[in-house]
Design a protein around this motif. Structure first.
Motif, mmCIF file in Angstrom:
data_model
loop_
_atom_site.group_PDB
_atom_site.id
_atom_site.type_symbol
_atom_site.label_atom_id
_atom_site.label_comp_id
_atom_site.label_asym_id
_atom_site.label_seq_id
_atom_site.Cartn_x
_atom_site.Cartn_y
_atom_site.Cartn_z
ATOM 1 N N MET A 1 -26.205 25.686 -42.790
ATOM 2 C CA MET A 1 -27.422 25.467 -41.963
ATOM 3 C C MET A 1 -28.503 26.312 -42.663
ATOM 4 N N ASP A 2 -29.527 25.621 -42.955
ATOM 5 C CA ASP A 2 -31.006 26.174 -43.298
ATOM 6 C C ASP A 2 -31.712 26.702 -42.267
ATOM 7 N N TYR A 3 -31.759 28.342 -42.160
ATOM 8 C CA TYR A 3 -32.531 28.434 -40.757
ATOM 9 C C TYR A 3 -34.051 28.646 -41.130
ATOM 10 N N ARG A 4 -34.681 28.259 -40.166
ATOM 11 C CA ARG A 4 -36.407 28.446 -40.440
ATOM 12 C C ARG A 4 -36.810 29.533 -40.456
ATOM 13 N N ILE A 5 -36.201 30.731 -40.027
ATOM 14 C CA ILE A 5 -36.746 32.210 -39.935
ATOM 15 C C ILE A 5 -35.645 33.096 -40.801
ATOM 16 N N PRO A 6 -35.895 34.412 -41.081
ATOM 17 C CA PRO A 6 -34.930 35.042 -41.555
ATOM 18 C C PRO A 6 -34.028 35.633 -40.739
ATOM 19 N N GLN A 7 -32.877 35.761 -41.172
ATOM 20 C CA GLN A 7 -31.552 36.225 -40.369
ATOM 21 C C GLN A 7 -31.586 37.789 -39.990
ATOM 22 N N ARG A 8 -32.630 38.393 -40.469
ATOM 23 C CA ARG A 8 -32.547 39.736 -40.283
ATOM 24 C C ARG A 8 -33.975 40.408 -40.465
ATOM 25 N N LEU A 9 -34.370 41.379 -39.646
ATOM 26 C CA LEU A 9 -35.831 42.079 -39.601
ATOM 27 C C LEU A 9 -35.518 43.477 -39.469
ATOM 28 N N GLU A 10 -36.137 44.157 -39.937
ATOM 29 C CA GLU A 10 -36.137 45.681 -39.945
ATOM 30 C C GLU A 10 -37.416 46.276 -39.421
ATOM 31 N N THR A 11 -37.248 47.160 -38.429
ATOM 32 C CA THR A 11 -38.499 47.960 -37.746
ATOM 33 C C THR A 11 -38.279 49.462 -38.068
ATOM 34 N N GLN A 12 -38.963 50.241 -37.693
ATOM 35 C CA GLN A 12 -38.783 51.515 -37.968
ATOM 36 C C GLN A 12 -37.416 52.169 -37.455
ATOM 37 N N ARG A 13 -37.079 51.710 -36.067
ATOM 38 C CA ARG A 13 -35.841 52.265 -35.412
ATOM 39 C C ARG A 13 -34.844 51.214 -35.199
ATOM 40 N N LEU A 14 -35.144 49.943 -35.438
ATOM 41 C CA LEU A 14 -34.336 48.725 -35.210
ATOM 42 C C LEU A 14 -33.844 47.948 -36.336
ATOM 43 N N THR A 15 -32.586 47.521 -36.393
ATOM 44 C CA THR A 15 -32.518 46.101 -37.198
ATOM 45 C C THR A 15 -32.440 45.135 -36.089
ATOM 46 N N LEU A 16 -32.931 43.883 -36.507
ATOM 47 C CA LEU A 16 -32.715 42.669 -35.597
ATOM 48 C C LEU A 16 -32.111 41.943 -36.611
ATOM 49 N N ARG A 17 -30.802 41.530 -36.223
ATOM 50 C CA ARG A 17 -30.044 40.248 -37.136
ATOM 51 C C ARG A 17 -29.483 39.456 -36.110
ATOM 52 N N THR A 18 -28.781 38.283 -36.806
ATOM 53 C CA THR A 18 -28.157 37.213 -36.025
ATOM 54 C C THR A 18 -26.768 37.827 -35.287
ATOM 55 N N PHE A 19 -26.686 37.232 -34.120
ATOM 56 C CA PHE A 19 -25.305 37.920 -33.653
ATOM 57 C C PHE A 19 -24.271 37.603 -33.938
ATOM 58 N N ARG A 20 -23.021 38.339 -33.990
ATOM 59 C CA ARG A 20 -21.656 38.077 -34.250
ATOM 60 C C ARG A 20 -20.780 38.241 -32.972
ATOM 61 N N GLU A 21 -19.622 37.679 -33.062
ATOM 62 C CA GLU A 21 -18.769 37.615 -31.876
ATOM 63 C C GLU A 21 -18.567 39.055 -31.219
ATOM 64 N N ALA A 22 -18.476 39.947 -32.148
ATOM 65 C CA ALA A 22 -18.028 41.239 -31.559
ATOM 66 C C ALA A 22 -19.170 41.972 -30.695
ATOM 67 N N ASP A 23 -20.223 41.358 -30.690
ATOM 68 C CA ASP A 23 -21.476 41.937 -30.138
ATOM 69 C C ASP A 23 -21.336 41.671 -28.628
ATOM 70 N N TRP A 24 -20.747 40.734 -28.335
ATOM 71 C CA TRP A 24 -20.511 40.605 -26.646
ATOM 72 C C TRP A 24 -20.279 41.870 -25.867
ATOM 73 N N ARG A 25 -19.404 42.742 -26.505
ATOM 74 C CA ARG A 25 -19.057 43.875 -25.625
ATOM 75 C C ARG A 25 -20.496 44.851 -25.276
ATOM 76 N N ASP A 26 -21.173 45.108 -26.313
ATOM 77 C CA ASP A 26 -22.396 45.644 -26.051
ATOM 78 C C ASP A 26 -23.366 44.953 -25.202
ATOM 79 N N LEU A 27 -23.591 43.785 -25.449
ATOM 80 C CA LEU A 27 -24.254 42.879 -24.523
ATOM 81 C C LEU A 27 -24.076 43.084 -22.994
ATOM 82 N N HIS A 28 -22.685 43.129 -22.832
ATOM 83 C CA HIS A 28 -22.174 43.253 -21.514
ATOM 84 C C HIS A 28 -22.751 44.496 -20.526
#
Length: 187
Positions: A1-28
């Motif tokens: 799949m060709d994504y229309r936006i970057p899959q990762r962004l960085e800010t001063q304190r945060l990393t914004l990235r695409t989700f992974r299956e293992a993320d569900w526990r933190d999201l809960h």
């Protein structure tokens, strides 16, 4: 799949990235909290339902070429919620969404992540006019939308409730239209 936006962004304190299956526990931590979900999904979710929400966010990237990011607090390495672009089938228009676990409210993380997403979208998707669709009683989210420069456009009936549509102002990449009004509340 060709994504229309970057899959990762960085800010001063945060990393914004695409989700992974293992993320569900933190999201809960977000999706199981009645206070967090009161203005979004409307009720706390069981683990299996959180997993399904995660699957829908991953699928959104595949279907639209963009989607919400997993917001990772760099200091802890934890996923603290989703922030990013969202446009499910019944939504009126593409939006910038934000939702953080309660332990991370009041630290400016939603503001930091939403500004990064808004700036990225101005550069990568300049033809899309973004909204934020916010339940009318969600004062903290309304304050955040206003703080990042979104303007109230209209009230609409949506999913059995009253919602406000805020329009993010079109800008050129790198322009910061944050009005500095000082949001109060959860975000």
């Amino acid at each position: 799949m060709d994504y229309r936006i970057p899959q990762r962004l960085e800010t001063q304190r945060l990393t914004l990235r695409t989700f992974r299956e293992a993320d569900w526990r933190d999201l809960h931590a977000y999706y199981s909290d009645p206070e967090c979900t009161r203005h979004t999904v409307g009720k706390p979710l069981r683990e299996a339902a959180t997993w399904q929400v995660l699957a829908s966010m991953i699928g959104h990237w595949e279907m639209r070429g963009y989607g919400p990011y997993a917001v990772v607090e760099r200091a802890s390495g934890r996923v603290i919620g989703p922030v990013g672009l969202w446009y499910p089938l019944d939504w009126p228009e593409p939006e910038i969404k934000w939702a953080l676990a309660r332990d991370y409210w009041g630290r400016g993380y939603a503001l930091e992540a939403a500004l990064a997403v808004r700036e990225m979208a101005a550069e990568q998707l300049p033809d899309i006019r973004l909204i934020s669709l916010i339940q009318a009683e969600n004062r903290a989210s309304i304050a955040l939308a206003e703080r990042i420069g979104a303007m109230f456009e209209r009230t609409l009936a949506f999913r059995g409730g009253v919602w406000h549509l805020y329009r993010h102002q079109q800008q050129t990449a790198g322009e910061d239209s944050c009005n500095g009004s000082g949001a109060t509340g959860d975000y």
